[in-house]
Design a protein around this motif. Structure first.
Motif, PDB file in Angstrom:
ATOM      1  N   SER A 171       0.816  -1.230   0.000  1.00  0.00           N
ATOM      2  CA  SER A 171       0.000   0.000   0.000  1.00  0.00           C
ATOM      3  C   SER A 171       0.843   1.270   0.000  1.00  0.00           C
ATOM      4  O   SER A 171       0.334   2.355   0.294  1.00  0.00           O
ATOM      5  CB  SER A 171      -0.963   0.018   1.196  1.00  0.00           C
ATOM      6  N   ALA A 172       2.124   1.154  -0.297  1.00  0.00           N
ATOM      7  CA  ALA A 172       2.960   2.360  -0.405  1.00  0.00           C
ATOM      8  C   ALA A 172       2.559   3.141  -1.656  1.00  0.00           C
ATOM      9  O   ALA A 172       2.075   2.581  -2.639  1.00  0.00           O
ATOM     10  CB  ALA A 172       4.433   1.981  -0.467  1.00  0.00           C
ATOM     11  N   THR A 173       2.784   4.447  -1.604  1.00  0.00           N
ATOM     12  CA  THR A 173       2.450   5.334  -2.724  1.00  0.00           C
ATOM     13  C   THR A 173       3.708   6.047  -3.187  1.00  0.00           C
ATOM     14  O   THR A 173       4.365   6.738  -2.397  1.00  0.00           O
ATOM     15  CB  THR A 173       1.381   6.361  -2.330  1.00  0.00           C
ATOM     16  N   PHE A 174       4.027   5.880  -4.476  1.00  0.00           N
ATOM     17  CA  PHE A 174       5.185   6.543  -5.070  1.00  0.00           C
ATOM     18  C   PHE A 174       4.646   7.591  -6.044  1.00  0.00           C
ATOM     19  O   PHE A 174       4.224   7.271  -7.153  1.00  0.00           O
ATOM     20  CB  PHE A 174       6.064   5.521  -5.808  1.00  0.00           C
ATOM     21  N   GLU A 175       4.645   8.855  -5.603  1.00  0.00           N
ATOM     22  CA  GLU A 175       4.065   9.912  -6.431  1.00  0.00           C
ATOM     23  C   GLU A 175       5.030  10.380  -7.513  1.00  0.00           C
ATOM     24  O   GLU A 175       4.610  10.958  -8.515  1.00  0.00           O
ATOM     25  CB  GLU A 175       3.643  11.090  -5.556  1.00  0.00           C
ATOM     26  N   ALA A 176       6.291  10.170  -7.329  1.00  0.00           N
ATOM     27  CA  ALA A 176       7.304  10.514  -8.330  1.00  0.00           C
ATOM     28  C   ALA A 176       7.991   9.221  -8.781  1.00  0.00           C
ATOM     29  O   ALA A 176       7.475   8.121  -8.606  1.00  0.00           O
ATOM     30  CB  ALA A 176       8.304  11.526  -7.769  1.00  0.00           C
ATOM     31  N   VAL A 177       9.158   9.339  -9.352  1.00  0.00           N
ATOM     32  CA  VAL A 177       9.847   8.182  -9.893  1.00  0.00           C
ATOM     33  C   VAL A 177      10.311   7.261  -8.770  1.00  0.00           C
ATOM     34  O   VAL A 177      10.846   7.715  -7.753  1.00  0.00           O
ATOM     35  CB  VAL A 177      11.048   8.618 -10.756  1.00  0.00           C
ATOM     36  N   ALA A 178      10.111   5.949  -8.980  1.00  0.00           N
ATOM     37  CA  ALA A 178      10.567   4.941  -8.026  1.00  0.00           C
ATOM     38  C   ALA A 178      11.712   4.168  -8.672  1.00  0.00           C
ATOM     39  O   ALA A 178      11.546   3.553  -9.728  1.00  0.00           O
ATOM     40  CB  ALA A 178       9.431   3.993  -7.654  1.00  0.00           C
ATOM     41  N   TRP A 179      12.877   4.224  -8.021  1.00  0.00           N
ATOM     42  CA  TRP A 179      14.075   3.593  -8.572  1.00  0.00           C
ATOM     43  C   TRP A 179      14.460   2.376  -7.711  1.00  0.00           C
ATOM     44  O   TRP A 179      14.776   2.523  -6.540  1.00  0.00           O
ATOM     45  CB  TRP A 179      15.252   4.571  -8.576  1.00  0.00           C
ATOM     46  N   PHE A 180      14.443   1.193  -8.355  1.00  0.00           N
ATOM     47  CA  PHE A 180      14.913  -0.029  -7.703  1.00  0.00           C
ATOM     48  C   PHE A 180      15.879  -0.773  -8.623  1.00  0.00           C
ATOM     49  O   PHE A 180      16.019  -1.994  -8.528  1.00  0.00           O
ATOM     50  CB  PHE A 180      13.729  -0.934  -7.350  1.00  0.00           C
ATOM     51  N   ASP A 181      16.552  -0.043  -9.498  1.00  0.00           N
ATOM     52  CA  ASP A 181      17.476  -0.685 -10.432  1.00  0.00           C
ATOM     53  C   ASP A 181      18.578  -1.432  -9.681  1.00  0.00           C
ATOM     54  O   ASP A 181      19.181  -0.899  -8.734  1.00  0.00           O
ATOM     55  CB  ASP A 181      18.113   0.349 -11.356  1.00  0.00           C
ATOM     56  N   SER A 182      18.810  -2.679 -10.101  1.00  0.00           N
ATOM     57  CA  SER A 182      19.878  -3.520  -9.536  1.00  0.00           C
ATOM     58  C   SER A 182      19.702  -3.795  -8.048  1.00  0.00           C
ATOM     59  O   SER A 182      20.645  -4.247  -7.390  1.00  0.00           O
ATOM     60  CB  SER A 182      21.258  -2.894  -9.787  1.00  0.00           C
ATOM     61  N   ALA A 183      18.529  -3.532  -7.512  1.00  0.00           N
ATOM     62  CA  ALA A 183      18.276  -3.877  -6.110  1.00  0.00           C
ATOM     63  C   ALA A 183      18.212  -5.396  -5.965  1.00  0.00           C
ATOM     64  O   ALA A 183      17.842  -6.122  -6.891  1.00  0.00           O
ATOM     65  CB  ALA A 183      16.979  -3.253  -5.631  1.00  0.00           C
ATOM     66  N   THR A 184      18.579  -5.878  -4.771  1.00  0.00           N
ATOM     67  CA  THR A 184      18.560  -7.315  -4.488  1.00  0.00           C
ATOM     68  C   THR A 184      17.628  -7.588  -3.321  1.00  0.00           C
ATOM     69  O   THR A 184      17.817  -7.055  -2.224  1.00  0.00           O
ATOM     70  CB  THR A 184      19.970  -7.833  -4.155  1.00  0.00           C
ATOM     71  N   PHE A 185      16.615  -8.426  -3.574  1.00  0.00           N
ATOM     72  CA  PHE A 185      15.663  -8.815  -2.535  1.00  0.00           C
ATOM     73  C   PHE A 185      15.938 -10.282  -2.211  1.00  0.00           C
ATOM     74  O   PHE A 185      15.548 -11.182  -2.957  1.00  0.00           O
ATOM     75  CB  PHE A 185      14.232  -8.626  -3.019  1.00  0.00           C
ATOM     76  N   GLU A 186      16.624 -10.520  -1.105  1.00  0.00           N
ATOM     77  CA  GLU A 186      17.016 -11.888  -0.769  1.00  0.00           C
ATOM     78  C   GLU A 186      15.890 -12.681  -0.120  1.00  0.00           C
ATOM     79  O   GLU A 186      15.935 -13.905  -0.107  1.00  0.00           O
ATOM     80  CB  GLU A 186      18.241 -11.861   0.151  1.00  0.00           C
TER      81      GLU A 186
END
Length: 628
Positions: A171-186
């Motif tokens: 339910s998070a809200t990203f009103e502008a650009v959301a950057w998750f490039d190259s992020a790692t979710f283990e």
């Protein structure tokens, strides 16, 4: 930042050791002091905290926070009205939070910088509000990262961040650009019901645990190019209002897009999925090209509201009850997909699959009026319940199943099934019958019977005929007649007629069968004529008349002896030649002119009736196999 290099800000240098750690504490100086907040004296720390007011800007880069120290700092920034921390610009780059980082419901009225920060305990940002830019680039979350219901009014940057515990952005809200490039979710990554109002970047992100984007809304472009999903990827009921970019994305398990909505996505892939790509109930609002290499593509009740092209490799496709409002093409791609840079899509996950072809599992409930199938394997496809199947277009080499080859024994009777294209559902029906011969493949669930399969064969026959493929249509005509012959709902007289038609010529499609019967009939006719039909001797003519006494016209009466039934040796070369002449003339429906006994007359009449019919059936069968 290297541990051997000092930071770019004036740092505390507490516990520096020229040999072991020449830099020491990296915490930035508290204004007016030469130590960081963690190493201030108690008096100086209390004085500094007492001077803070809600919405104040703070800078504690490189500082190490215990839970007590962070609580004291946030308590100094709490707004009396709400009881929640209010921060102006907040700089925590390279900071270390040794325990719980409790920023729940905090408001960052300026920019929030947590780049390269380390959260050793749970990071709590639930319901936090970031009014400026929020930077978490290269941050490390060693425990749970909680951003449920958080609001990012500025850019949210998590590039190259590492989430070792669960990452929660529900339910998070990203009103502008959301950057998750190259992020790692283990661990698990939750973005359930999250809203991305601008562009969402997940390029080259790695999801080692389950990824949940169920009910998420992407109002801007969503870029998952080159992302890797090592566990289940869930996008059920997600909405993509613009680009849905999954170019070179890799799904090592199931990828679910149940009931997802693609409003304007023009491309989906090419991607690689080692498991199932599920698009059941999804909606595509605009023209789209879906491409990829995958184990299975499930599109049950999927709706396409515009033209679409689906190009696949390795896949088994299920389109039961899908809806095509405009032309849709499903085709097998012979070569690996190519990217715009000329590189081939890597298919290592499917290396164990020997056949890159595409198989269709079901088209039940589909309106095929706008459907085009190209180079597909239809051996196991279920067609019953398909609407407007006669308007289906088959392009390229579409392969159907075949009858079991060879001779099979059922008790004392030898059975040999004619080589022809057969629907999978006929396999299932024949395999379910008592005493079924080996080779017919049994099905699962409800089995369609001959009454349901006859119209399917008829529609496919018409589809082939409309495509000017008459020889291919012949097999489906044969299947239609077979189903009518075995159906329980037709009169016995019609069934006997169909059985005779099948036995004599394979429904006018088996020239060899008709010629075999013709040869048998001719041989039988010759034998019967030699035995009973040809007269013993050629009948003699006798002329008689009376000459008037005074002369004048003479009247003669010419009589011919009745043909005598044969006796003695009836099977001679001369009689064979005469019988062959009679038989050959009968085949072309001509009279031989031979003198026959009464029995021979009836034999010739029967021959002139049956043998031309058998010859005609043989010619018809050849014509049905070669005409265009």
């Amino acid at each position: 930042m290297s541990t051997s290099q000092p930071p770019d800000w004036p740092h505390c240098a507490q516990d520096a050791d020229p040999a072991a750690d020449p830099v020491g504490c990296r915490g930035i100086h508290v204004p007016g002091h030469t130590a960081c907040l963690a190493h201030l004296t108690d008096a100086d720390r209390e004085a500094y905290l007492a001077g803070l007011t809600p919405s104040a800007s703070i800078d504690h880069r490189g500082t190490t926070f215990t839970e007590l120290l962070l609580t004291a700092l946030l308590d100094a920034l709490r707004a009396p009205a709400s009881g929640h921390p209010h921060l102006g610009d907040a700089w925590f780059e390279s900071a270390t939070f040794q325990a719980v980082a409790g920023f729940d419901s905090a408001t960052f009225q300026g920019n929030a910088g947590f780049d390269s920060a380390t959260f050793q305990g749970n990071a709590g940002f639930d319901s936090a509000t970031f009014q400026g830019n929020a930077g978490f680039d290269s941050a490390t979350f060693e425990a749970v990262a909680g951003f449920d219901s958080a609001t990012f009014q500025g850019d949210a940057r998590f590039n190259s961040a590492t989430f070792q515990g669960d990452a929660r952005f529900n339910s998070a809200t990203f009103e502008a650009v959301a950057w998750f490039d190259s992020a790692t979710f283990e661990a698990v990554a939750w973005f359930v019901s999250a809203t991305f109002e601008a562009v969402a970047w997940f390029v080259s992100a790695t999801f080692q645990g389950d990824a949940g984007f169920d009910s998420a809304t992407f109002q801007g472009n969503a870029w998952f190019d080159s992302a890797t999903f090592e566990a289940v990827a869930g996008f059920d009921s997600a909405t993509f209002q613009a680009v849905a970019g999954f170019d070179s994305a890799t799904f090592q398990a199931v990828a679910r897009f149940n009931s997802a909505t693609f409003v304007e996505a023009d491309e989906f892939g090419p991607l690689v999925c080692a498991g199932w790509l599920v698009l059941s109930g999804a909606r595509f609002g605009g023209p789209v090209t879906l491409s990829g290499a995958m184990r299975r593509l499930e599109c049950r009740r999927t709706r396409w509201s515009s033209t679409a092209e689906i190009r696949l490799r390795y896949a088994t496709v299920d389109f039961a009850h899908a809806v095509f409002e405009y032309p849709l093409t499903i085709a097998a791609e012979p070569d690996p997909f190519m990217h715009n840079n000329g590189q081939a899509l890597t298919e290592d996950l499917l290396s164990s699959a020997y056949d890159p072809g595409v198989r269709v599992a079901s088209l039940r409930g589909v309106d095929a009026a706008h459907l085009v199938l190209a180079d597909l394997d239809l051996q196991d496809c279920l067609f019953t319940g398909t609407v407007h199947l006669d308007q289906l277009r088959l392009e390229g080499a579409c392969a159907f199943n075949a009858a079991p080859p060879g001779v099979h024994w059922r008790r004392w009777k030898a059975l040999r099934f004619t080589e022809r294209c057969v629907l999978a559902e006929e396999h299932h029906w024949r395999a379910s019958r008592p005493g079924a011969v080996p080779g017919w493949v049994p099905g699962t669930g409800r089995t369609a019977g001959p009454m349901q399969l006859a119209p399917v064969y008829r529609a496919l026959r018409k589809a082939f005929e409309d495509g000017k493929h008459e020889p291919g249509a012949a097999d489906f005509y044969y299947g239609e007649m077979e189903m009518r012959r075995h159906a329980d709902g037709i009169p016995c007289s019609e069934r006997w007629l169909l059985t005779a038609y099948w036995a004599l010529s394979g429904y006018g499609l088996r020239a060899s069968r008709a010629l075999a019967w013709l040869g048998t009939a001719m041989l039988l006719t010759i034998v019967l004529l030699m035995a009973f039909g040809l007269a013993q001797d050629d009948p003699k003519q006798t002329a008689t008349g009376t000459v008037p006494a005074g002369g004048g016209k003479v009247t003669f009466e010419i009589d011919k002896d009745d043909p005598q039934n044969p006796s003695g040796n009836r099977f001679t070369g001369e009689r064979f030649e005469k019988a062959l002449n009679v038989t050959l003339n009968s085949v072309v429906f001509r009279s031989s002119g031979q003198d026959l006994t009464t029995a021979g007359t009836y034999i010739e009449m029967t021959s002139r009736l049956t043998e031309p019919v058998l010859l005609g059936l043989a010619v018809l069968a050849i014509r049905n196999r070669v005409k265009r």
